[in-house]
Design a protein around this motif. Sequence first.
Motif, PDB file in Angstrom:
ATOM      1  N   THR A 111     -36.701  40.044  29.156  1.00  0.00           N
ATOM      2  CA  THR A 111     -38.134  40.004  29.449  1.00  0.00           C
ATOM      3  C   THR A 111     -38.427  40.736  30.754  1.00  0.00           C
ATOM      4  O   THR A 111     -39.424  41.458  30.870  1.00  0.00           O
ATOM      5  CB  THR A 111     -38.623  38.549  29.529  1.00  0.00           C
ATOM      6  OG1 THR A 111     -38.503  37.938  28.240  1.00  0.00           O
ATOM      7  CG2 THR A 111     -40.077  38.483  29.974  1.00  0.00           C
ATOM      8  N   GLU A 124     -40.921  43.867  31.169  1.00  0.00           N
ATOM      9  CA  GLU A 124     -42.006  43.920  32.162  1.00  0.00           C
ATOM     10  C   GLU A 124     -41.884  45.177  33.013  1.00  0.00           C
ATOM     11  O   GLU A 124     -42.880  45.882  33.252  1.00  0.00           O
ATOM     12  CB  GLU A 124     -41.959  42.680  33.048  1.00  0.00           C
ATOM     13  CG  GLU A 124     -43.058  42.655  34.101  1.00  0.00           C
ATOM     14  CD  GLU A 124     -42.975  41.438  35.015  1.00  0.00           C
ATOM     15  OE1 GLU A 124     -43.877  41.276  35.858  1.00  0.00           O
ATOM     16  OE2 GLU A 124     -41.999  40.661  34.889  1.00  0.00           O
ATOM     17  N   VAL A 156     -46.949  37.123  32.550  1.00  0.00           N
ATOM     18  CA  VAL A 156     -45.884  37.150  31.553  1.00  0.00           C
ATOM     19  C   VAL A 156     -45.800  35.772  30.915  1.00  0.00           C
ATOM     20  O   VAL A 156     -45.660  34.767  31.619  1.00  0.00           O
ATOM     21  CB  VAL A 156     -44.526  37.539  32.160  1.00  0.00           C
ATOM     22  CG1 VAL A 156     -43.429  37.480  31.101  1.00  0.00           C
ATOM     23  CG2 VAL A 156     -44.589  38.935  32.776  1.00  0.00           C
TER      24      VAL A 156
END
Length: 254
Positions: free
Chosen positions: A136, A140, A153
Amino acid sequence: MRTGSVSRGRVGVIVAPANPSAEPELTRLFGSRADMHVARLPARPGLPLAERLESYNDDLPVMLYAFDGLPLNAMVMACSEPRYLLGPDEDRDQCARLSDAAGVPFASATLATREAMEHVGVSDIVLVSPYQPWLTELAERFWKTTGLTVTQVVQVRAKDGYSSYGVTPAELIDQVELAEPPGDAVLLFTGTGIPTLPVLAPLSTGNDRLLLTSNLCTAWWALSRAVGQHVTLSRVPHRRPMAAPRVAHTGGRA
């Protein structure tokens, strides 16, 4: 999404071995506008996730030949995770080289998503990710490097842990709602393996959010190349009746 006069196309789709959602969702999104022909990346049982994702990127040039001369109008890699190991420029450059090698337009899911967001003028996103935290973080960073502002997020977990293929629509809806993204936010659901079509209507009801997903953007990109006509990605494509979604149709305004 809307097109001019109808021209049915053929799209070659490359997916990860265990992806449960890409084919069903792309089939619904393509509708009657394009036929889908699928090849699966080689399975790599026992490899750690990072090495498996690297192998998918390495295998991609060879996968162009999996269709063995089948005439296609476009090709897509419906798999986002491996591309986050690359930078956006490397992702785009490799897709350009693969387009040349294949003789038809080629895009990864991430490149298709990037071009879709440029098409609708997105600058800020809330990133919704089912990946493990380290991946993740790479996702990002990837989107920030393209020039987008990631304002939030939302890290989504399946019942048994982080799993792109294990998250249910109910879990996805619950965790996004719990994160309380703004009512006018652009939500980007990354991952072609998560079931996103069932969550779009519930998460957009009563607000002005724009919901984009890897599969929706991949379908838009593929149809734009495959049908021989311009395709416009509506800012509210998910508001079509979910019982019979139509990603592209003729006439009317976008």
